[in-house]
Design a protein around this motif. Structure first.
Motif, PDB file in Angstrom:
ATOM      1  N   ASN A  80     -40.419 -37.237  53.161  1.00  0.00           N
ATOM      2  CA  ASN A  80     -39.495 -36.224  53.236  1.00  0.00           C
ATOM      3  C   ASN A  80     -39.582 -35.491  54.292  1.00  0.00           C
ATOM      4  O   ASN A  80     -37.919 -34.750  54.697  1.00  0.00           O
ATOM      5  CB  ASN A  80     -39.638 -35.397  52.042  1.00  0.00           C
ATOM      6  CG  ASN A  80     -38.576 -35.943  50.464  1.00  0.00           C
ATOM      7  OD1 ASN A  80     -38.335 -36.758  50.455  1.00  0.00           O
ATOM      8  ND2 ASN A  80     -39.732 -34.930  49.468  1.00  0.00           N
ATOM      9  N   LYS A  81     -40.560 -35.298  55.396  1.00  0.00           N
ATOM     10  CA  LYS A  81     -40.562 -35.287  55.970  1.00  0.00           C
ATOM     11  C   LYS A  81     -39.076 -35.484  57.187  1.00  0.00           C
ATOM     12  O   LYS A  81     -38.329 -35.245  57.891  1.00  0.00           O
ATOM     13  CB  LYS A  81     -42.026 -35.302  57.188  1.00  0.00           C
ATOM     14  CG  LYS A  81     -41.847 -34.550  58.959  1.00  0.00           C
ATOM     15  CD  LYS A  81     -42.743 -34.812  59.109  1.00  0.00           C
ATOM     16  CE  LYS A  81     -43.252 -34.283  60.225  1.00  0.00           C
ATOM     17  NZ  LYS A  81     -42.058 -34.645  61.193  1.00  0.00           N
ATOM     18  N   TYR A  82     -38.874 -36.360  57.402  1.00  0.00           N
ATOM     19  CA  TYR A  82     -37.921 -37.384  58.380  1.00  0.00           C
ATOM     20  C   TYR A  82     -36.877 -37.223  57.755  1.00  0.00           C
ATOM     21  O   TYR A  82     -35.435 -36.557  58.047  1.00  0.00           O
ATOM     22  CB  TYR A  82     -38.413 -38.848  58.325  1.00  0.00           C
ATOM     23  CG  TYR A  82     -39.915 -38.706  59.092  1.00  0.00           C
ATOM     24  CD1 TYR A  82     -39.716 -39.137  61.148  1.00  0.00           C
ATOM     25  CD2 TYR A  82     -41.474 -39.370  58.623  1.00  0.00           C
ATOM     26  CE1 TYR A  82     -41.092 -38.895  61.339  1.00  0.00           C
ATOM     27  CE2 TYR A  82     -41.977 -39.131  59.177  1.00  0.00           C
ATOM     28  CZ  TYR A  82     -41.944 -39.027  60.452  1.00  0.00           C
ATOM     29  OH  TYR A  82     -43.032 -38.626  61.463  1.00  0.00           O
ATOM     30  N   ARG A  83     -36.288 -36.572  55.979  1.00  0.00           N
ATOM     31  CA  ARG A  83     -35.508 -36.520  55.566  1.00  0.00           C
ATOM     32  C   ARG A  83     -35.149 -35.397  56.372  1.00  0.00           C
ATOM     33  O   ARG A  83     -33.535 -35.375  56.555  1.00  0.00           O
ATOM     34  CB  ARG A  83     -35.244 -37.140  53.822  1.00  0.00           C
ATOM     35  CG  ARG A  83     -35.535 -38.546  53.863  1.00  0.00           C
ATOM     36  CD  ARG A  83     -35.843 -38.375  52.572  1.00  0.00           C
ATOM     37  NE  ARG A  83     -35.988 -40.011  51.660  1.00  0.00           N
ATOM     38  CZ  ARG A  83     -36.549 -39.657  50.382  1.00  0.00           C
ATOM     39  NH1 ARG A  83     -37.095 -39.066  49.241  1.00  0.00           N
ATOM     40  NH2 ARG A  83     -36.508 -40.848  49.758  1.00  0.00           N
ATOM     41  N   ILE A  84     -35.479 -34.279  55.999  1.00  0.00           N
ATOM     42  CA  ILE A  84     -35.770 -33.462  56.285  1.00  0.00           C
ATOM     43  C   ILE A  84     -34.615 -32.726  57.481  1.00  0.00           C
ATOM     44  O   ILE A  84     -33.697 -31.861  58.134  1.00  0.00           O
ATOM     45  CB  ILE A  84     -36.589 -32.019  56.064  1.00  0.00           C
ATOM     46  CG1 ILE A  84     -35.916 -32.084  54.603  1.00  0.00           C
ATOM     47  CG2 ILE A  84     -36.190 -30.496  56.647  1.00  0.00           C
ATOM     48  CD1 ILE A  84     -37.742 -31.239  53.956  1.00  0.00           C
ATOM     49  N   ASP A  85     -35.257 -33.145  58.999  1.00  0.00           N
ATOM     50  CA  ASP A  85     -35.890 -33.480  60.054  1.00  0.00           C
ATOM     51  C   ASP A  85     -34.037 -33.683  60.348  1.00  0.00           C
ATOM     52  O   ASP A  85     -33.529 -33.482  61.330  1.00  0.00           O
ATOM     53  CB  ASP A  85     -36.783 -35.030  60.534  1.00  0.00           C
ATOM     54  CG  ASP A  85     -37.956 -33.617  61.098  1.00  0.00           C
ATOM     55  OD1 ASP A  85     -38.014 -32.656  60.872  1.00  0.00           O
ATOM     56  OD2 ASP A  85     -39.198 -34.172  61.364  1.00  0.00           O
ATOM     57  N   GLU A  86     -33.269 -35.160  59.512  1.00  0.00           N
ATOM     58  CA  GLU A  86     -32.142 -35.490  59.777  1.00  0.00           C
ATOM     59  C   GLU A  86     -31.487 -35.159  59.410  1.00  0.00           C
ATOM     60  O   GLU A  86     -30.344 -34.819  59.953  1.00  0.00           O
ATOM     61  CB  GLU A  86     -32.392 -37.032  59.410  1.00  0.00           C
ATOM     62  CG  GLU A  86     -30.823 -37.295  59.870  1.00  0.00           C
ATOM     63  CD  GLU A  86     -30.528 -38.947  59.223  1.00  0.00           C
ATOM     64  OE1 GLU A  86     -29.481 -39.506  59.553  1.00  0.00           O
ATOM     65  OE2 GLU A  86     -31.377 -40.061  59.296  1.00  0.00           O
ATOM     66  N   ALA A  87     -31.622 -34.154  58.432  1.00  0.00           N
ATOM     67  CA  ALA A  87     -30.585 -32.873  57.914  1.00  0.00           C
ATOM     68  C   ALA A  87     -31.012 -32.376  58.578  1.00  0.00           C
ATOM     69  O   ALA A  87     -29.111 -31.651  58.753  1.00  0.00           O
ATOM     70  CB  ALA A  87     -31.309 -32.666  56.575  1.00  0.00           C
ATOM     71  N   MET A  88     -31.385 -31.483  59.327  1.00  0.00           N
ATOM     72  CA  MET A  88     -31.634 -30.531  59.900  1.00  0.00           C
ATOM     73  C   MET A  88     -31.005 -30.859  61.371  1.00  0.00           C
ATOM     74  O   MET A  88     -29.774 -29.902  61.017  1.00  0.00           O
ATOM     75  CB  MET A  88     -33.301 -30.258  60.110  1.00  0.00           C
ATOM     76  CG  MET A  88     -33.564 -29.055  59.437  1.00  0.00           C
ATOM     77  SD  MET A  88     -35.408 -28.990  60.062  1.00  0.00           S
ATOM     78  CE  MET A  88     -35.209 -28.346  61.174  1.00  0.00           C
ATOM     79  N   THR A  89     -30.329 -32.051  61.592  1.00  0.00           N
ATOM     80  CA  THR A  89     -29.492 -32.726  62.746  1.00  0.00           C
ATOM     81  C   THR A  89     -27.865 -32.439  62.178  1.00  0.00           C
ATOM     82  O   THR A  89     -27.303 -32.221  62.857  1.00  0.00           O
ATOM     83  CB  THR A  89     -29.635 -33.458  62.866  1.00  0.00           C
ATOM     84  OG1 THR A  89     -31.261 -33.941  63.543  1.00  0.00           O
ATOM     85  CG2 THR A  89     -28.879 -34.247  64.705  1.00  0.00           C
TER      86      THR A  89
END
Length: 154
Positions: A80-89
């Motif tokens: 989920n950390k990587y999902r959220i990082d991409e979502a922020m972008t």
């Protein structure tokens, strides 16, 4: 001693963590990063720790041990950390401003909007919508004017 028998809770260390040697952990950490991050498997809603273990020729206990020891979180939080990082972008990218939260959530691998909002809020302390709005307030030149539909001539 009073009438309550209160003892300090001792943190248990999972026994299987010590079964994985540091050298093996290094190799597995690199392989996990390659699959989850470089191959962007975090975008796949159905890519579980079990599938990762199968791809690496190991079991979920080893995956769990490596993720816990090396990344200090469980498998779901790690993904989920990587999902959220991409979502922020995506949330602040002009090209994606017209997308709804459900579409952003789907693009980065969350199975539904509720889990996206809950995970995002847990990590960032604000909702994805609030994050997008704060960014647009700080960068007003980034706001994309929405095109209306052309009117039909009667």
């Amino acid at each position: 001693m009073g009438k309550y028998n209160i003892t300090e809770k001792k943190e248990k260390v999972a026994a299987y963590r010590s079964l994985v040697s540091p050298k093996m952990m290094d190799g597995m950490q690199e392989k996990i990063m390659n699959i989850i991050v470089m191959q962007k498997k975090y975008r796949d809603k159905d890519y579980s720790a079990k599938k990762l273990a199968e791809d690496l020729g190991t079991n979920t206990r080893y995956i769990s041990a490596v993720v816990n020891v090396r990344f200090h979180m469980n498998y779901t939080s790690f993904v989920n950390k990587y999902r959220i990082d991409e979502a922020m972008t995506l949330l602040v990218d002009k090209r994606y401003q017209s997308l709804r939260m459900e579409e952003i959530s789907d693009m980065v691998g969350f199975s539904n909007r509720q889990s996206f909002y809950a995970s995002f809020f847990r990590v960032m302390g604000i909702t994805p919508r609030e994050y997008r709005m704060q960014h647009l307030q700080q960068h007003p030149t980034m706001v994309v004017k929405r095109q209306g539909r052309p009117k039909k001539n009667k």
